[in-house]
Design a protein around this motif. Structure first.
Motif, PDB file in Angstrom:
ATOM      1  N   GLY A  13       5.857 -18.212  89.514  1.00 22.74           N
ATOM      2  CA  GLY A  13       6.605 -17.249  90.326  1.00 22.74           C
ATOM      3  C   GLY A  13       7.821 -16.706  89.606  1.00 22.74           C
ATOM      4  O   GLY A  13       8.133 -15.509  89.704  1.00 22.74           O
ATOM      5  N   PHE A  14       8.506 -17.574  88.886  1.00 21.14           N
ATOM      6  CA  PHE A  14       9.681 -17.154  88.113  1.00 21.14           C
ATOM      7  C   PHE A  14       9.308 -16.154  87.033  1.00 21.14           C
ATOM      8  O   PHE A  14       9.908 -15.077  86.911  1.00 21.14           O
ATOM      9  N   HIS A  15       8.300 -16.481  86.235  1.00 19.53           N
ATOM     10  CA  HIS A  15       7.920 -15.591  85.137  1.00 19.53           C
ATOM     11  C   HIS A  15       7.358 -14.267  85.651  1.00 19.53           C
ATOM     12  O   HIS A  15       7.641 -13.199  85.084  1.00 19.53           O
ATOM     13  N   LEU A  16       6.576 -14.307  86.714  1.00 18.16           N
ATOM     14  CA  LEU A  16       6.066 -13.064  87.283  1.00 18.16           C
ATOM     15  C   LEU A  16       7.203 -12.219  87.831  1.00 18.16           C
ATOM     16  O   LEU A  16       7.244 -10.994  87.606  1.00 18.16           O
ATOM     17  N   ASP A 225       0.363 -15.092  78.989  1.00 18.59           N
ATOM     18  CA  ASP A 225      -0.992 -14.589  79.216  1.00 18.59           C
ATOM     19  C   ASP A 225      -1.296 -14.540  80.711  1.00 18.59           C
ATOM     20  O   ASP A 225      -1.952 -13.606  81.200  1.00 18.59           O
ATOM     21  N   VAL A 226      -0.823 -15.535  81.457  1.00 17.00           N
ATOM     22  CA  VAL A 226      -1.031 -15.553  82.905  1.00 17.00           C
ATOM     23  C   VAL A 226      -0.358 -14.344  83.554  1.00 17.00           C
ATOM     24  O   VAL A 226      -0.961 -13.652  84.380  1.00 17.00           O
ATOM     25  N   VAL A 227       0.874 -14.088  83.184  1.00 15.16           N
ATOM     26  CA  VAL A 227       1.588 -12.941  83.749  1.00 15.16           C
ATOM     27  C   VAL A 227       0.875 -11.634  83.403  1.00 15.16           C
ATOM     28  O   VAL A 227       0.722 -10.746  84.254  1.00 15.16           O
ATOM     29  N   ASP A 228       0.401 -11.523  82.164  1.00 15.43           N
ATOM     30  CA  ASP A 228      -0.354 -10.326  81.781  1.00 15.43           C
ATOM     31  C   ASP A 228      -1.612 -10.172  82.636  1.00 15.43           C
ATOM     32  O   ASP A 228      -1.981  -9.045  83.013  1.00 15.43           O
ATOM     33  N   ALA A 229      -2.264 -11.287  82.948  1.00 14.42           N
ATOM     34  CA  ALA A 229      -3.457 -11.231  83.794  1.00 14.42           C
ATOM     35  C   ALA A 229      -3.109 -10.722  85.184  1.00 14.42           C
ATOM     36  O   ALA A 229      -3.821  -9.870  85.753  1.00 14.42           O
ATOM     37  N   LEU A 230      -2.022 -11.222  85.744  1.00 10.42           N
ATOM     38  CA  LEU A 230      -1.622 -10.802  87.088  1.00 10.42           C
ATOM     39  C   LEU A 230      -1.250  -9.320  87.112  1.00 10.42           C
ATOM     40  O   LEU A 230      -1.609  -8.586  88.046  1.00 10.42           O
ATOM     41  N   LEU A 231      -0.558  -8.868  86.087  1.00 14.03           N
ATOM     42  CA  LEU A 231      -0.193  -7.451  86.031  1.00 14.03           C
ATOM     43  C   LEU A 231      -1.428  -6.572  85.837  1.00 14.03           C
ATOM     44  O   LEU A 231      -1.496  -5.461  86.374  1.00 14.03           O
ATOM     45  N   SER A 232      -2.405  -7.072  85.087  1.00 14.04           N
ATOM     46  CA  SER A 232      -3.626  -6.284  84.894  1.00 14.04           C
ATOM     47  C   SER A 232      -4.381  -6.126  86.207  1.00 14.04           C
ATOM     48  O   SER A 232      -4.945  -5.058  86.492  1.00 14.04           O
ATOM     49  N   LEU A 233      -4.391  -7.165  87.035  1.00 13.54           N
ATOM     50  CA  LEU A 233      -5.026  -7.068  88.347  1.00 13.54           C
ATOM     51  C   LEU A 233      -4.229  -6.152  89.266  1.00 13.54           C
ATOM     52  O   LEU A 233      -4.795  -5.363  90.031  1.00 13.54           O
ATOM     53  N   VAL A 295     -13.423  -6.402  84.859  1.00 11.64           N
ATOM     54  CA  VAL A 295     -12.727  -5.548  85.824  1.00 11.64           C
ATOM     55  C   VAL A 295     -11.479  -4.902  85.229  1.00 11.64           C
ATOM     56  O   VAL A 295     -11.187  -3.730  85.484  1.00 11.64           O
ATOM     57  N   THR A 296     -10.730  -5.660  84.421  1.00 11.74           N
ATOM     58  CA  THR A 296      -9.428  -5.166  83.952  1.00 11.74           C
ATOM     59  C   THR A 296      -9.326  -5.035  82.437  1.00 11.74           C
ATOM     60  O   THR A 296      -8.406  -4.380  81.935  1.00 11.74           O
ATOM     61  N   GLY A 297     -10.213  -5.678  81.694  1.00  7.90           N
ATOM     62  CA  GLY A 297     -10.095  -5.698  80.242  1.00  7.90           C
ATOM     63  C   GLY A 297      -9.138  -6.760  79.726  1.00  7.90           C
ATOM     64  O   GLY A 297      -8.922  -6.867  78.511  1.00  7.90           O
ATOM     65  N   TRP A 298      -8.596  -7.592  80.635  1.00 11.09           N
ATOM     66  CA  TRP A 298      -7.649  -8.624  80.210  1.00 11.09           C
ATOM     67  C   TRP A 298      -8.362  -9.764  79.500  1.00 11.09           C
ATOM     68  O   TRP A 298      -9.439 -10.190  79.909  1.00 11.09           O
TER      69      TRP A 298
END
Length: 323
Positions: A13-16, A225-233, A295-298
């Motif tokens: 949650g902090f990093h996102l 990488d997790v944050v990038d995944a969430l932003l890609s979604l 779906v996102t290319g992530w």
């Protein structure tokens, strides 16, 4: 946009929240800052977020319906919810199962009921876990696999949350995306997780405990990488109204390799005690991430050796401060 991030004082949650604030978004954060692990660490994360004018913080529990009602009244313009608050930890669920049902199940219902009152809400993203795959033997774990054999109360609570989310999608049309995280690690991480405990023990010349077994391995996923995944979604314009995605590194790394990486970066050898693996712990995890890629290319970019180096660099600055 206006986001509600539950568990804003938590690791993901902090990093996102930091990433969203850096984009100029408004983030409404909520966290009860409980003492499952160091509240000082959680507060330090929140203090960083509070440096941004776009961050508004509520010190409250997601199961506190009256507190959620206040947030709805104050922020009816919330468009996206990231429900990342959770009672974490597989082994602790043996000691205090009630905490997992309260936060991970009752909390999920409370957020879903809250969502129904938000007129501008577009979607809920919610945290699940690779633990839902439970006693499955087939690797890699795929979203199409059955998840009806949980090996811990924690896993059962996360699967219950997934079922509740689908029910609210079916009944009320709430668009939702579930996020099955695989062993997330990195700077500002959780001190109760193995990589953090190992690093501190090695630094302090204390023994670490490893489980016996030929295939003791994890799909370690670096936080960026997790944050990038969430932003890609978040940015995907063609998400299904309801779905679940694995968020993992899609690499099976032996836990002993993690220890070797820590030893190399800390500059000390680990003192290792071996014990039999408890039944609550899955022997191996590995994510099939083809669904989110399609779906996102992530896809993740961080190797374990690089991620461990970044984590240990951070730990050298803060070792002992939060524990």
């Amino acid at each position: 946009m206006v986001f509600l991030v539950t568990g804003a004082g938590g690791f993901i949650g902090f990093h996102l929240s930091k990433a969203l604030l850096a984009r100029g978004e408004t983030v409404i954060g909520i966290d009860n800052l409980n003492d499952y692990y160091s509240p000082t660490l959680k507060q330090a994360r929140c203090d960083q977020l509070k440096q941004s004018k776009g961050f508004i913080f509520y010190h409250a529990d997601i199961t506190d319906v009256s507190a959620l009602e206040v947030i709805v009244q104050n922020h009816p313009d919330i468009q996206i919810i990231f429900n990342l608050a959770a009672q974490a930890g597989v082994r602790y669920s043996l000691e205090n199962p009630y905490a997992y049902i309260q936060t991970n199940v009752m909390g999920q219902v409370a957020i879903l009921e809250m969502a129904r009152q938000l007129p501008n809400l577009q979607r809920i993203f919610y945290a699940s876990s690779s633990s839902v795959y439970g006693l499955n033997k087939k690797l890699p774990f795929s979203e199409a696999d059955r998840v009806d054999c949980p090996s811990s109360v924690y896993a059962a609570s996360k699967q219950s949350a997934e079922l509740l989310s689908f029910t609210y999608y079916h009944l009320y049309g709430l668009k939702q995306t579930g996020l099955r995280f695989f062993t997330v690690y990195g700077p500002w991480g959780r001190p109760d997780m193995a990589y953090y405990l190992f690093a501190k023990a090695i630094t302090e010349d204390k023994p670490i405990t490893l489980y016996t077994g030929q295939n003791l391995s994890r799909d370690f996923t670096y936080i960026d990488d997790v944050v990038d995944a969430l932003l890609s979604l978040l940015e995907c314009s063609h998400l299904e109204d309801y779905g679940i995605f694995n968020i993992g590194n899609s690499r099976q790394e032996k836990v002993e390799h993690l220890v070797s990486c820590l030893e190399e970066n800390i500059g000390k050898k680990a003192i290792i005690n071996y014990i039999t693996r408890p039944g609550t712990d899955i022997e191996a995890t590995l994510s099939d991430i083809s669904a989110i890629y399609n779906v996102t290319g992530w896809s993740p970019r961080t190797k374990l050796s690089d991620g461990v180096r970044l984590f240990t660099n951070w730990l050298k600055l803060y070792n002992g401060f939060f524990c």
